[in-house]
Design a protein around this motif. Structure first.
Motif, PDB file in Angstrom:
ATOM      1  N   ARG A 102       0.827  -1.212   0.000  1.00 16.52           N
ATOM      2  CA  ARG A 102       0.000   0.000   0.000  1.00 16.52           C
ATOM      3  C   ARG A 102       0.860   1.260   0.000  1.00 16.52           C
ATOM      4  O   ARG A 102       0.591   2.205  -0.747  1.00 16.52           O
ATOM      5  N   MET A 103       1.901   1.281   0.835  1.00 16.30           N
ATOM      6  CA  MET A 103       2.764   2.460   0.868  1.00 16.30           C
ATOM      7  C   MET A 103       3.465   2.656  -0.473  1.00 16.30           C
ATOM      8  O   MET A 103       3.666   3.788  -0.924  1.00 16.30           O
ATOM      9  N   MET A 104       3.834   1.554  -1.116  1.00 21.54           N
ATOM     10  CA  MET A 104       4.452   1.678  -2.438  1.00 21.54           C
ATOM     11  C   MET A 104       3.464   2.262  -3.439  1.00 21.54           C
ATOM     12  O   MET A 104       3.809   3.155  -4.229  1.00 21.54           O
ATOM     13  N   LYS A 105       2.225   1.767  -3.421  1.00 20.42           N
ATOM     14  CA  LYS A 105       1.230   2.275  -4.369  1.00 20.42           C
ATOM     15  C   LYS A 105       0.925   3.752  -4.122  1.00 20.42           C
ATOM     16  O   LYS A 105       0.750   4.527  -5.076  1.00 20.42           O
ATOM     17  N   LEU A 106       0.863   4.153  -2.864  1.00 16.40           N
ATOM     18  CA  LEU A 106       0.632   5.566  -2.554  1.00 16.40           C
ATOM     19  C   LEU A 106       1.793   6.424  -3.057  1.00 16.40           C
ATOM     20  O   LEU A 106       1.580   7.488  -3.653  1.00 16.40           O
ATOM     21  N   ALA A 107       3.024   5.968  -2.818  1.00 13.39           N
ATOM     22  CA  ALA A 107       4.192   6.730  -3.260  1.00 13.39           C
ATOM     23  C   ALA A 107       4.239   6.826  -4.783  1.00 13.39           C
ATOM     24  O   ALA A 107       4.535   7.890  -5.347  1.00 13.39           O
ATOM     25  N   ILE A 108       3.941   5.726  -5.465  1.00 14.64           N
ATOM     26  CA  ILE A 108       3.953   5.723  -6.932  1.00 14.64           C
ATOM     27  C   ILE A 108       2.899   6.688  -7.472  1.00 14.64           C
ATOM     28  O   ILE A 108       3.164   7.476  -8.390  1.00 14.64           O
ATOM     29  N   ALA A 109       1.698   6.632  -6.895  1.00 14.00           N
ATOM     30  CA  ALA A 109       0.619   7.507  -7.366  1.00 14.00           C
ATOM     31  C   ALA A 109       0.972   8.975  -7.165  1.00 14.00           C
ATOM     32  O   ALA A 109       0.763   9.807  -8.061  1.00 14.00           O
ATOM     33  N   LEU A 110       1.520   9.309  -5.998  1.00 15.08           N
ATOM     34  CA  LEU A 110       1.906  10.697  -5.739  1.00 15.08           C
ATOM     35  C   LEU A 110       3.035  11.132  -6.671  1.00 15.08           C
ATOM     36  O   LEU A 110       3.043  12.258  -7.176  1.00 15.08           O
ATOM     37  N   SER A 111       3.991  10.250  -6.893  1.00 18.73           N
ATOM     38  CA  SER A 111       5.106  10.575  -7.779  1.00 18.73           C
ATOM     39  C   SER A 111       4.620  10.880  -9.191  1.00 18.73           C
ATOM     40  O   SER A 111       5.090  11.827  -9.835  1.00 18.73           O
ATOM     41  N   LYS A 112       3.667  10.093  -9.667  1.00 21.37           N
ATOM     42  CA  LYS A 112       3.133  10.319 -11.012  1.00 21.37           C
ATOM     43  C   LYS A 112       2.325  11.611 -11.081  1.00 21.37           C
ATOM     44  O   LYS A 112       2.466  12.401 -12.022  1.00 21.37           O
TER      45      LYS A 112
END
Length: 393
Positions: free
Chosen positions: A114-124
């Motif tokens: 979940r933390m990875m998906k949140l970080a990826i989404a914010l980065s994009k």
């Protein structure tokens, strides 16, 4: 490690906002809709079980390989995995609020899907780099038990690859991890760990007092409590008593005193007052796979205390290696047999009779150096990201 960063340069994006002084934004519950959907049935299952919480089986986490556990443990593990790998959705208002801060990078410890998906989404959404700080090798070990028929592990690998793709540089807890991660991920890896503010170590003066105290400070999880009980038993009737400073008490033992109410800030004083110290990493091979590259948050405090120290853990574990070369008076054990028990008593009897002078704190344990390393990693990652964007443009 971010304590010296001005408040206007740091925005924390969190689920739990307790004890946070710098500006923060809460992650909305709607970011993970499956949590909301599962809340009622999980609450019913908890009531049926008669528990208010659902601990990991055996006190372990989801990056540890286990065997022989029952149906209930497997069900809870699958529920946790399902919640972790579920899709995330970030509301526009949430993104807009973060965008107003004008961030240049996402610094994160990650730790699960979940933390990875949140970080990826914010980065994009924000077009900024991720700067991941790795404390354990969880990316290589998370969900090793076939959770959800292997789907959970595959989700880890996919998300991890996407994080690395948006991370020009990495930050690691120790030199061993940095060296391995540079080769594994073809990324520059910086080192930033928990350091000490002191410029010199304490002085140890031999004493003939009795009984003498062997002190351990840290958690009881990941197989550490079994080691503590072994040491306490080995030292029975030797004039040595084990004091354990941990957030929660363990199983009662006649030669162990548990101290659970000591503030974290007082631990260095406790260590410096001990006759000797005990440092533990798990000897369980399944746990060692997860912790082998980790450096304990207590290593700098043990070095500052400058006491005779007993190290228990695999020879190739990063914390053990670091303390082996950094402590002037220490012994190490990679097994808990009778010979080790006898050697433990002999070492303590001899080492406690020798003074250990104060000395300058080794530079690799200095908190100032650690903070500078993290600042450098952030600055270079931002510059590398912008350079990459310029090349694409």
């Amino acid at each position: 490690m971010l304590s010296e960063m001005p408040g206007d340069r740091l925005l924390q994006v969190v689920y739990d906002a307790e004890q946070i002084e710098s500006p923060f934004i809460r992650i909305p519950e709607s970011a993970a809709l499956l949590d909301v959907v599962m809340r009622a049935p999980v609450r019913l299952l908890r009531r049926a079980r008669g528990a208010s919480s659902i601990p990991a089986p055996g006190g372990l986490n989801d990056a540890i390989k286990v065997s022989g556990d029952g149906l209930r443990a497997r069900v809870w593990r699958s529920l946790r995995a399902a919640a972790d790998i579920a899709p995330v959705r970030l509301p526009r208002s949430f993104i807009d609020e973060i965008r107003r801060f004008e961030p240049e990078a996402i610094y994160t410890l990650l730790g699960n899907v979940r933390m990875m998906k949140l970080a990826i989404a914010l980065s994009k959404k924000l077009d900024i780099p991720i700067v991941p700080h790795f404390m354990d090798d969880w990316g290589g070990t998370l969900y090793p038990n076939g959770e959800l028929g292997g789907l959970a592990r595959r989700s880890v690998e996919r998300s991890f690859d996407r994080v690395i793709a948006r991370s020009p540089d990495l930050v690691c807890i120790g030199e061993r991890m940095a060296e391995e991660y540079q080769d594994r991920f073809d990324r520059r890896a910086f080192v930033a760990a928990f350091g000490a503010e002191e410029a010199v170590t304490s002085e140890f003066t031999a004493s003939a007092r009795a009984p003498r105290t062997l002190v351990y400070a840290g958690g009881l999880h990941l197989g550490r409590e079994a080691v503590l009980r072994w040491a306490a038993t080995a030292l029975k009737n030797t004039g040595w008593h084990l004091e354990v400073y941990s957030p929660s008490p363990g199983v009662s033992h006649p030669n162990i005193t548990y101290k659970t109410k000591v503030p974290v800030a007082d631990i260095p004083t406790v260590l410096a007052a001990a006759d000797a110290l005990l440092f533990v990493e798990s000897l369980d091979p399944a746990i060692a796979d997860y912790t082998r590259l980790s450096v304990s948050t207590k290593t700098a405090q043990y070095v500052v205390a400058n006491r005779p120290t007993v190290l228990v853990g695999p020879a190739r574990q990063a914390s053990i290696e670091l303390l082996e070369r950094s402590l002037p008076s220490r012994t190490s054990f990679a097994s808990l047999d009778g010979q080790s028990a006898a050697s433990l008593s002999t070492f303590l009897a001899e080492a406690s009779r020798r003074d250990i002078p104060s000395r300058p704190l080794p530079a690799e344990f200095a908190a100032k150096k650690m903070r500078a390393g993290l600042e450098e990693a952030l600055s270079i990652s931002i510059a590398d990201w912008r350079e990459r964007a310029g090349e694409k443009g």
